[in-house]
Design a protein around this motif. Structure first.
Motif, mmCIF file in Angstrom:
data_model
loop_
_atom_site.group_PDB
_atom_site.id
_atom_site.type_symbol
_atom_site.label_atom_id
_atom_site.label_comp_id
_atom_site.label_asym_id
_atom_site.label_seq_id
_atom_site.Cartn_x
_atom_site.Cartn_y
_atom_site.Cartn_z
ATOM 1 N N THR C 494 42.767 30.257 34.503
ATOM 2 C CA THR C 494 43.814 30.864 35.331
ATOM 3 C C THR C 494 43.321 32.090 36.077
ATOM 4 N N GLY C 495 42.010 32.260 36.134
ATOM 5 C CA GLY C 495 41.445 33.253 37.044
ATOM 6 C C GLY C 495 41.066 34.581 36.413
ATOM 7 N N SER C 496 41.506 34.851 35.191
ATOM 8 C CA SER C 496 41.084 36.102 34.566
ATOM 9 C C SER C 496 39.612 35.985 34.165
ATOM 10 N N ILE C 497 38.991 37.113 33.932
ATOM 11 C CA ILE C 497 37.533 37.119 33.732
ATOM 12 C C ILE C 497 37.166 37.959 32.526
ATOM 13 N N SER C 498 36.293 37.418 31.698
ATOM 14 C CA SER C 498 35.674 38.224 30.650
ATOM 15 C C SER C 498 34.215 38.413 31.013
ATOM 16 N N VAL C 499 33.805 39.674 31.072
ATOM 17 C CA VAL C 499 32.407 39.974 31.386
ATOM 18 C C VAL C 499 31.736 40.446 30.107
ATOM 19 N N TYR C 500 30.683 39.755 29.711
ATOM 20 C CA TYR C 500 29.952 40.116 28.499
ATOM 21 C C TYR C 500 28.674 40.836 28.902
ATOM 22 N N THR C 501 28.547 42.066 28.501
ATOM 23 C CA THR C 501 27.399 42.855 28.947
ATOM 24 C C THR C 501 26.582 43.327 27.765
ATOM 25 N N GLY C 502 25.278 43.402 27.987
ATOM 26 C CA GLY C 502 24.393 43.945 26.951
ATOM 27 C C GLY C 502 24.387 45.459 26.931
ATOM 28 N N SER C 503 24.947 46.079 27.956
ATOM 29 C CA SER C 503 25.086 47.539 27.934
ATOM 30 C C SER C 503 26.166 47.890 26.929
ATOM 31 N N HIS C 504 26.048 49.055 26.316
ATOM 32 C CA HIS C 504 27.046 49.473 25.331
ATOM 33 C C HIS C 504 27.702 50.759 25.808
ATOM 34 N N SER C 505 29.019 50.801 25.691
ATOM 35 C CA SER C 505 29.744 51.984 26.150
ATOM 36 C C SER C 505 30.143 52.827 24.950
ATOM 37 N N ILE C 522 34.942 40.221 43.937
ATOM 38 C CA ILE C 522 35.762 39.016 44.070
ATOM 39 C C ILE C 522 37.042 39.308 44.842
ATOM 40 N N GLY C 523 37.469 40.559 44.724
ATOM 41 C CA GLY C 523 38.682 40.908 45.456
ATOM 42 C C GLY C 523 39.943 40.624 44.663
ATOM 43 N N ILE C 524 39.836 40.665 43.349
ATOM 44 C CA ILE C 524 41.043 40.510 42.533
ATOM 45 C C ILE C 524 41.336 41.833 41.837
ATOM 46 N N ASP C 525 42.491 41.904 41.208
ATOM 47 C CA ASP C 525 42.915 43.109 40.522
ATOM 48 C C ASP C 525 42.020 43.343 39.305
ATOM 49 N N ALA C 526 41.568 44.594 39.138
ATOM 50 C CA ALA C 526 40.694 44.915 38.013
ATOM 51 C C ALA C 526 41.364 44.608 36.673
ATOM 52 N N ALA C 527 42.673 44.627 36.642
ATOM 53 C CA ALA C 527 43.369 44.337 35.390
ATOM 54 C C ALA C 527 43.128 42.905 34.919
ATOM 55 N N GLN C 528 42.649 42.048 35.828
ATOM 56 C CA GLN C 528 42.341 40.653 35.479
ATOM 57 C C GLN C 528 40.984 40.510 34.796
ATOM 58 N N ILE C 529 40.280 41.650 34.671
ATOM 59 C CA ILE C 529 38.888 41.590 34.212
ATOM 60 C C ILE C 529 38.727 42.421 32.946
ATOM 61 N N ASP C 530 38.146 41.829 31.922
ATOM 62 C CA ASP C 530 37.845 42.537 30.685
ATOM 63 C C ASP C 530 36.336 42.681 30.549
#
Lengths: 161, 263, 787
Positions: C494-505, C522-530
């Motif tokens: 449904t278009g939401s995105i999970s980004v898995y990164t090796g960087s640690h915050s 991508i031009g979507i709302d940042a709230a759609q991205i984890d």
């Protein structure tokens, strides 16, 4: 083991304690309120600051049995009733007053105690009041701004940008 | 820390009775005792809290004469309530530690511990205060007996401290940057019969009076009276934060500043 | 104006909500059912031979599960070092064994000797008091120069020397450098100490491990900046656990500043012990213990010389540094005084000849490794103090001397191996002079003088190398790891995105800023991205967060993976829109056929990817998930001009920082609010180093500053509001975002600015003081004034 009852964040709670059980351990381990953090063992850092009967104390330096019956507020009790951030919490987010978040609960509790006793502090008063809370991330700049903003003051006018 | 039995009596009499137990120790604000216990450097078997004893709390006084502070009165309370009687003392209390420490730490606890860098001993000694215990009155002069040593006996509790109010006084604290204790702190008090200068933080023997400075200031209560005097560095504390010579130098600088600030 | 939530916006941090409400989940908040508690019994002496350990009484105490000693670790590997230095004679560094628990000898105060595991933490501590350890105390090796004299006490007898390596850089240039000094019109010399520091993130280290026998699976929760690195080092080199059987999780971490990069004995211990005692084992460091067990930082003793010609052009630099390694080699320790220090000795200046010598020395002190800046602050401090001193000796303006020697043409090949891609040092210097009101200083100085105070202004200009790279080069330099970063972008149906990164915050705000990057692309709302990080079980192999690398390296990996997503999504869109792939444009989350109003939105494409009913199955796999690894072709080189204004109370030696201005060039900025916060925090640590912080040992190797009662760090009252500017922008030329690292800059540029300001105040006040070693405590400043 002795059962200790307190009012924490508006609820009557109890947990078993030894004589040596610190208020911080009572909160973290006894009640599962892990928002109160331990950053040192010499009463210096202030990460464990909570309110006991309305004043800020370092919960790592108080025995749970010594404050039996007290009214305690922790970071978990600071949001508005509807779960939204309180004015102080919101100011910390708005002004980037936190980075790693570890000192943050203590900073918020100390700031709330300051604003309760001094609703319109100067920059110097904010800095002086937060002397017992160490932050290693922010350099305090944005914390001071957040507290001034939470007091309703024009941040730019009070503190040089 | 080692475990112990915790008791919280409601009266001095009950506290004294509890302290008679083997291995019993009094707990006031706990700002020094708790860290010490965490390091397992203190291991009482019974800890007798003094925080529940109403008769040990409070500030009372007579303007221009004296102010009496209950032994378990917190620094925050002294800072707020002693101001009307003895502003320099209230100002000192308002500089101890940090706000959360001041909400727990007490005058009795500080004086009983007699840390060589604590603030209160300088005020007590410079004011010629009387330390009242459940057993007797002790003159400040007799009370302080060197680093962490006092005239208190076993089971003796500080119930109150009475400060004669000076004409003018001030406390200047030069903070050790990590602990926020005094690297050197000087309390100057001008009474009708002379000036008293008490120094904390500087000496290996704990709080002391700077007799030479007192003599000079008693003749002329002005910083210029100290010109030409110097404080010997023998016996001064030397550590990471300052040499003995530096501390000796600060005694004079801070005394001058205290005289200038005296109110 | 940047879009809210896109690149360039000061988007508020999403992670703040949990931190502000007490819902952060730090390692100490994790308690596993049935866990036992580990207490480490540590050496109380700096150097000694263990003659015997009697723990029978302890093991018999109530609640005690087991007491572990080095004997339990026979057959287990030592704590590895991740970098091998080859010295100026072509010889590899001496690399002593670093056992998990001290084996035969203790080598620093705090060296772990045995561990009590018990039902409760207090039971473990109670039992520890019953353990009798017989130690024959040996002389402590502390002074680095004395340590490498022949015939002295050895920290490690088996390697035969306390000299870990003697590194010359660039060795081939040495003769030419010496010749330039012989011909110099003027030589300025400075001897200085870069004081040892303790990182002291507010969260002490914690490790809790579990072993599940039914699956042979270990899980370690640990306060780490780089969980994959811990998995690799601990699994492969210490415990022999294959990576697919070892999960390392670094949840919310309360600051690191370098000290949580390294693989520590306590992590290996709890993982090993969990299997032995058949229950989870937890260790929580107290602050006092942290002072004895966290790797410390800096600790260089240096002589540096600058040769100038008759026109005040820099002609050569020569340095001679002793770098303290402590008792063992921590994970990245050998790289810090070498490749992260020597390569920065050109600074912002076109000095044609440079020679750096570094002798790394073992001592009976706690190991030293990277702390915020790591090698670069040491280089910058030397250089910027030296240039200031040279200006005074020559009677020229320190700003003018710097400007005269600034590098102005890019790319610039330094004589110390690195190539600066971009920069504009005159611009940052101009900006600094503007924002600090340098022109008004004299009036302010007069005002201070009227109050009896000495006012001074100090300047420093720094260059930093961030995002250490590329892997094939660092491999040649001795790195035993690659220095890429990974990202997986998983687009859901449904278009939401999970980004898995090796960087640690652990304070850097990646959950917000990384999402801004993807949202913009991508031009979507940042709230759609984890943004998901910190768990080896769900993210690809990553190298973690240190050296100001996260956005430049980790962010670039995310860009690369997101571009793969966009490319595939365009293919799907071209199918859906029945148009040529090359005609598909993505804008604001919508795919359009160029020049037409035919379009499909983001969700239309993502749904098609996962419900491929109308989909080019013959040429394209279903699904929308891409992984990328990014290995940079060069470091990034942020630079900046820093100005500090101080007031000195000559009677007490007290220094007050009245103002601090920073004009940085970080290239393009994703989230200005976060960048400013990083600089402010770095400045606080740098000012702390300059004025307050000091990790000191006594003559027996006892730590004098072993708690917050003696290790001074800035409090709110010790600092002013900061004046931070990042409007000078020369975008990085080799990463897709044009970004440079910003995390360490503040800590790198500020110490020399502060010290230069104090020296300026003293000299203007008539005191002939040439240098004071950090920290410039009141006692030291007063002593310098009073000769």
């Amino acid at each position: 083991m002795t059962k200790v009852t307190m009012t924490v964040n508006g609820k009557t709670v109890s947990a078993m304690t030894e004589g040596r059980t610190l208020l911080s351990s009572y909160l973290r381990e006894g009640l599962g309120l892990t928002g109160t953090h331990i950053g040192c063992d010499t009463s210096q850092c202030g990460a464990c600051t909570v309110h006991v009967d309305g004043v800020a104390v370092k919960s790592c330096s108080v025995f749970a049995q010594d404050v039996a019956g007290a009214t305690v507020t922790t970071i978990e009790g600071m949001a508005n009733a509807d779960g939204s951030l309180s004015v102080i919490q919101q100011a910390f987010q708005d002004h980037h007053g936190l980075q790693c978040g570890y000192c943050t609960p203590g900073m918020v509790m100390a700031s709330a105690a300051l604003l309760a006793s001094n609703p319109s502090p100067t920059e110097g008063e904010v800095r002086h009041y937060l002397e017992g809370n160490i932050c290693r991330c922010t350099g305090y700049h944005n914390i001071v701004k957040a507290v001034l903003a939470a007091s309703g003051q024009d941040v730019a006018a009070v503190a040089a940008e | 820390m080692h475990n112990f039995d915790f008791v919280k009596p409601a009266s001095v009499a009950d506290a004294v009775a509890a302290l008679a137990a083997e291995g019993a120790q009094a707990l006031s604000g706990g700002m020094t005792l708790l860290p010490t216990m965490k390091q397992r450097l203190a291991a009482p078997e019974v800890l007798v809290s003094l925080t529940g004893i109403a008769e040990l709390r409070g500030v009372s006084g007579r303007a221009g004469a004296s102010v009496t502070i209950g032994g378990a009165t917190t620094h925050a309370t002294v800072a707020a309530e002693a101001k009307a009687f003895y502003p320099a003392l209230a100002a000192l209390a308002g500089q101890i530690g940090d706000p959360a420490v001041r909400n727990r730490g007490t005058i009795g606890g500080s004086l009983a511990n007699n840390d060589p860098s604590a603030c209160y001993p300088s005020a007590a000694l410079a004011s010629g205060a009387t330390i009242t215990t459940n057993q007797r009155d002790i003159a400040a002069e007799d009370y302080f007996q060197g680093m962490f040593a006092t005239a208190l006996g076993e089971g003796e509790i500080i119930t109150a401290v009475t400060f004669p109010i000076p004409e003018k006084a001030a406390y200047i604290k030069f903070a050790q940057p990590a602990s926020r204790f005094a690297l050197v702190g000087v309390f100057v008090a001008k009474y009708a019969d002379g000036v008293r200068v008490a120094v904390t933080g500087a000496s290996n023997d704990g709080v002391f009076r700077w007799a030479e400075g007192e003599a000079a200031l008693s003749g002329n209560f002005n910083g210029s009276a100290l010109e030409g005097l110097s404080v010997p560095s023998d016996g001064m504390i030397a550590d990471l934060h300052g040499t003995a010579a530096y501390r000796a130098h600060l005694v004079k600088v801070l005394t001058k500043r205290a005289v200038a600030a005296a109110m | 104006m940047p879009k809210d939530g896109g690149i360039g916006a000061s988007t508020k941090r999403r992670e703040d909500i949990r931190f502000l409400t007490g819902k952060g989940r730090y390692t100490d908040d994790i308690n596993l059912r049935g866990q036992a508690y580990a207490h480490f019994v540590r050496s109380e002496v700096a150097h000694g031979r263990i003659k015997g350990i009697d723990f029978a009484a302890a093991e018999a105490m109530e609640g005690v599960v087991k007491v572990f000693t080095a004997a339990d670790f026979a057959g287990v590997g030592g704590i590895p070092c991740g970098w091998q230095i080859t010295d100026k004679h072509g010889k590899v560094m001496l690399e002593p064994k670093h056992p998990v628990l001290a084996d035969g000898k203790v080598r620093h105060v705090g060296d772990p000797i045995c561990v009590v595991v018990a039902d409760t933490y207090e039971q473990a501590r109670d039992a520890a008091e019953m353990i009798e350890i017989d130690i024959e105390e040996l002389p402590a090796v502390l002074d680095m120069k004395a340590a490498i004299e022949p015939g002295g006490t050895l920290v490690h007898e088996e390697i035969g020397s306390n000299l870990c390596f003697d590194w010359g850089f660039v060795e081939e240039n040495k003769a030419a450098v010496d010749e330039a000094f012989a011909k110099a019109a003027h030589v300025t010399t400075l001897e200085l100490v870069n004081n040892r520091l303790v990182a002291n993130p507010m969260e002490p280290r914690v490790a809790v491990a579990d072993f599940e026998s039914h699956s042979d699976q270990y899980t370690l929760y640990t306060t780490s900046q780089n969980p994959h690195v811990i998995r690799l080092l601990m699994g492969a080199f210490v415990l022999g656990i294959p990576e697919h059987k070892l999960r390392v999780v670094a949840p919310d971490v309360g600051g690191g500043f370098g000290s949580k990069i390294y693989h520590y004995a306590e992590e290996a211990f709890v993982t090993f012990a969990a299997k032995v005692v058949k229950r989870p084992v937890k260790w929580t460091s107290s602050r006092s213990e942290a002072f004895l067990s966290d790797a410390q930082g800096r600790d260089h003793v240096t002589k540096i010389e600058l040769a100038l010609d008759a026109e005040n052009n820099f002609t050569a630099i020569r340095t001679d540094t002793y770098a303290n390694m402590g008792a063992y080699l921590s994970t990245f320790a050998p790289a810090i005084p070498t490749w992260l220090h020597g390569t920065l000795m050109a600074g912002n200046y076109k000095t044609p000849l440079i020679y750096v010598n570094v002798k790394a020395v073992f001592t009976n002190t706690i190991p030293v490794d990277a702390y915020r800046g790591a090698g670069r602050p040491e280089a910058t401090f030397q250089l910027e103090r030296l240039v200031d001193k040279a200006a005074r000796e020559l009677g020229v303006d320190p700003v003018a001397l710097r400007r005269q020697n600034f590098i102005t043409e890019f790319p610039y090949q330094t004589p110390v191996a690195v190539v600066y891609d971009t920069g504009n040092y005159h611009a940052t210097m101009d900006k600094l002079l503007e924002i600090s009101d340098h022109a008004g200083f004299e009036a302010r100085r007069m005002e201070s003088a009227a109050r009896g105070k000495l006012r001074g202004f100090g300047i420093a200009h720094y260059i930093e190398a961030c995002g250490i790279a590329p892997s094939n080069l660092v491999g040649q330099l001795g790195a035993r790891a690659g220095l890429y970063e990974s990202a997986t972008v998983r687009v859901n149906a449904t278009g939401s995105i999970s980004v898995y990164t090796g960087s640690h915050s652990h304070g850097q705000g990646h959950e917000t800023s990384f999402a801004q990057v993807v949202a913009e692309m991508i031009g979507i709302d940042a709230a759609q991205i984890d943004i998901v990080h910190g768990d080896t079980s769900n993210t690809p192999m990553g190298m973690g967060t240190y050296g100001s690398r996260s956005l430049a390296v980790g962010g670039s990996a995310i860009v690369k993976a997101t571009n793969k997503i966009i490319n595939k999504a365009k293919k799907i869109a071209s199918h859906l829109l029945e148009a040529a792939e090359g005609d598909i444009e993505l804008k604001d989350g919508k795919f359009t056929v160029a020049g037409t109003d035919k379009s499909v939105d983001w969700v239309g494409v993502t749904l098609a990817a996962y419900v491929p009913h109308n989909y080019p199955l013959e040429s394209l796999e279903p699904g929308l998930e891409e992984t990328a690894f990014y290995d940079p072709s060069n470091f990034t080189y942020p630079s900046g001009a820093y100005g500090c204004e101080v007031e000195v109370d000559a009677d007490t030696g007290q220094v007050t920082v009245l103002a601090f201005s920073a004009a940085d060039d970080f290239g393009n900025i994703v989230n200005p609010m976060i960048v400013e916060g990083q600089v402010q925090g770095g400045l606080a640590q740098g000012i702390g180093q300059a004025l307050m912080e000091n990790c000191a040992y006594d003559e027996n190797g006892q730590l004098l500053s072993g708690s917050f009662m003696d290790y001074a760090m800035p409090r709110a009252t010790d600092l002013p509001m900061f004046n931070v500017d990042h409007s000078c922008v020369t975008p990085c030329t080799h990463n897709p975002l044009g970004v440079k690292g910003c995390g360490e800059a503040g800590a790198i540029g500020s110490p020399p600015a502060v010290v230069n300001a104090v020296i300026d105040a003293l000299i203007r006040g008539g005191h002939d003081v040439k240098h004071i070693d950090m920290p410039l405590t009141p006692s030291r400043v007063w002593a310098a004034i009073n000769g």
